[in-house]
Design a protein around this motif. Structure first.
Motif, short mmCIF file in Angstrom:
data_model
loop_
_atom_site.label_atom_id
_atom_site.label_comp_id
_atom_site.label_asym_id
_atom_site.label_seq_id
_atom_site.Cartn_x
_atom_site.Cartn_y
_atom_site.Cartn_z
N GLY A 138 0.80 -1.21 0.00
CA GLY A 138 0.00 0.00 0.00
C GLY A 138 0.84 1.27 0.00
O GLY A 138 0.41 2.31 -0.49
N ALA A 139 2.05 1.18 0.56
CA ALA A 139 2.92 2.35 0.62
C ALA A 139 3.32 2.83 -0.76
O ALA A 139 3.69 4.00 -0.93
CB ALA A 139 4.16 2.03 1.44
N LYS A 140 3.22 1.97 -1.75
CA LYS A 140 3.52 2.38 -3.13
C LYS A 140 2.52 3.42 -3.61
O LYS A 140 2.81 4.19 -4.52
CB LYS A 140 3.52 1.17 -4.05
N GLU A 141 1.33 3.44 -3.00
CA GLU A 141 0.29 4.39 -3.36
C GLU A 141 0.35 5.66 -2.52
O GLU A 141 -0.40 6.60 -2.77
CB GLU A 141 -1.09 3.74 -3.19
N GLY A 142 1.16 5.68 -1.48
CA GLY A 142 1.28 6.85 -0.62
C GLY A 142 1.08 6.49 0.83
O GLY A 142 0.92 5.32 1.20
N PHE A 143 1.08 7.50 1.69
CA PHE A 143 0.98 7.29 3.13
C PHE A 143 -0.33 6.62 3.52
O PHE A 143 -0.34 5.67 4.31
CB PHE A 143 1.12 8.63 3.87
N LEU A 144 -1.42 7.10 3.01
CA LEU A 144 -2.72 6.52 3.33
C LEU A 144 -2.80 5.07 2.85
O LEU A 144 -3.40 4.22 3.51
CB LEU A 144 -3.85 7.35 2.72
N GLY A 145 -2.18 4.78 1.72
CA GLY A 145 -2.15 3.41 1.21
C GLY A 145 -1.41 2.47 2.13
O GLY A 145 -1.75 1.28 2.24
N ALA A 146 -0.40 2.96 2.83
CA ALA A 146 0.34 2.13 3.77
C ALA A 146 -0.55 1.70 4.93
O ALA A 146 -0.45 0.58 5.43
CB ALA A 146 1.56 2.87 4.30
N ILE A 147 -1.44 2.59 5.33
CA ILE A 147 -2.34 2.26 6.43
C ILE A 147 -3.46 1.34 5.96
O ILE A 147 -3.76 0.32 6.58
CB ILE A 147 -2.93 3.55 7.04
N THR A 148 -4.09 1.70 4.85
CA THR A 148 -5.22 0.90 4.37
C THR A 148 -4.78 -0.44 3.79
O THR A 148 -5.54 -1.41 3.83
CB THR A 148 -6.03 1.67 3.32
N GLY A 149 -3.56 -0.53 3.26
CA GLY A 149 -3.08 -1.79 2.70
C GLY A 149 -2.99 -2.88 3.74
O GLY A 149 -3.34 -4.04 3.49
N ALA A 150 -2.52 -2.52 4.93
CA ALA A 150 -2.41 -3.51 6.01
C ALA A 150 -3.79 -4.01 6.42
O ALA A 150 -3.99 -5.20 6.67
CB ALA A 150 -1.68 -2.90 7.20
N VAL A 151 -4.75 -3.10 6.48
CA VAL A 151 -6.10 -3.47 6.90
C VAL A 151 -6.78 -4.32 5.82
O VAL A 151 -7.45 -5.31 6.13
CB VAL A 151 -6.93 -2.22 7.22
N LYS A 152 -6.60 -3.96 4.55
CA LYS A 152 -7.21 -4.73 3.46
C LYS A 152 -6.72 -6.17 3.45
O LYS A 152 -7.51 -7.10 3.30
CB LYS A 152 -6.89 -4.10 2.10
N ASP A 153 -5.41 -6.37 3.62
CA ASP A 153 -4.86 -7.72 3.54
C ASP A 153 -5.22 -8.58 4.75
O ASP A 153 -5.26 -9.80 4.65
CB ASP A 153 -3.33 -7.66 3.40
N SER A 154 -5.48 -7.96 5.88
CA SER A 154 -5.76 -8.75 7.08
C SER A 154 -7.22 -8.68 7.51
O SER A 154 -7.58 -9.21 8.56
CB SER A 154 -4.85 -8.29 8.22
N ALA A 155 -8.07 -8.05 6.72
CA ALA A 155 -9.47 -7.84 7.10
C ALA A 155 -10.22 -9.15 7.34
O ALA A 155 -10.99 -9.25 8.29
CB ALA A 155 -10.19 -7.02 6.04
#
Length: 118
Positions: A77-94
């Protein structure tokens, strides 16, 4: 051979947890946090991905696997920016989080906890 690696790696993770519980004064929640953080750190340095590829569910189901999933999602998610780093972790572990909450709720409806301090 896949089953052997799954059993050995997953068993080794459990043995490490049991040794920590038996030989230290760490509380169980602290040990759980250590395992999750260890999964994040091992993924960050590139060591957990090969373990997942070798042991499959033996490495992804225990708590370090949850840390690995969080770190992997955050890194992607960090490849998409700061917010992507936060949401990427949640999306993968939801899915794992949702199942844990749902089963925790169901178990709380079925069983009555007993207080250890009576």
């Amino acid at each position: 051979m896949d089953y052997v690696y799954t059993f050995l790696i997953g068993g080794a993770i459990c043995v490490i947890g049991q040794i920590l519980m038996d030989t230290t004064k760490l509380t169980t929640p602290r040990i759980l946090v250590i395992f999750v953080v260890a999964g994040v750190v091992l993924q960050a340095v590139g060591l957990y991905e090969p373990l997942i590829n070798l042991a499959h569910q033996g490495a992804s189901v225990p708590l370090p696997g949850f840390g690995y999933t969080l770190a992997k999602g955050a890194m992607e998610g960090a490849k998409e920016g700061f917010l992507g780093a936060i949401t990427g972790a949640v999306k993968d572990s939801a899915a794992g989080i949702a199942v844990a909450i749902a089963f925790g709720y169901i178990v709380s409806l079925i069983f009555t906890p007993k207080s250890p301090l009576k």
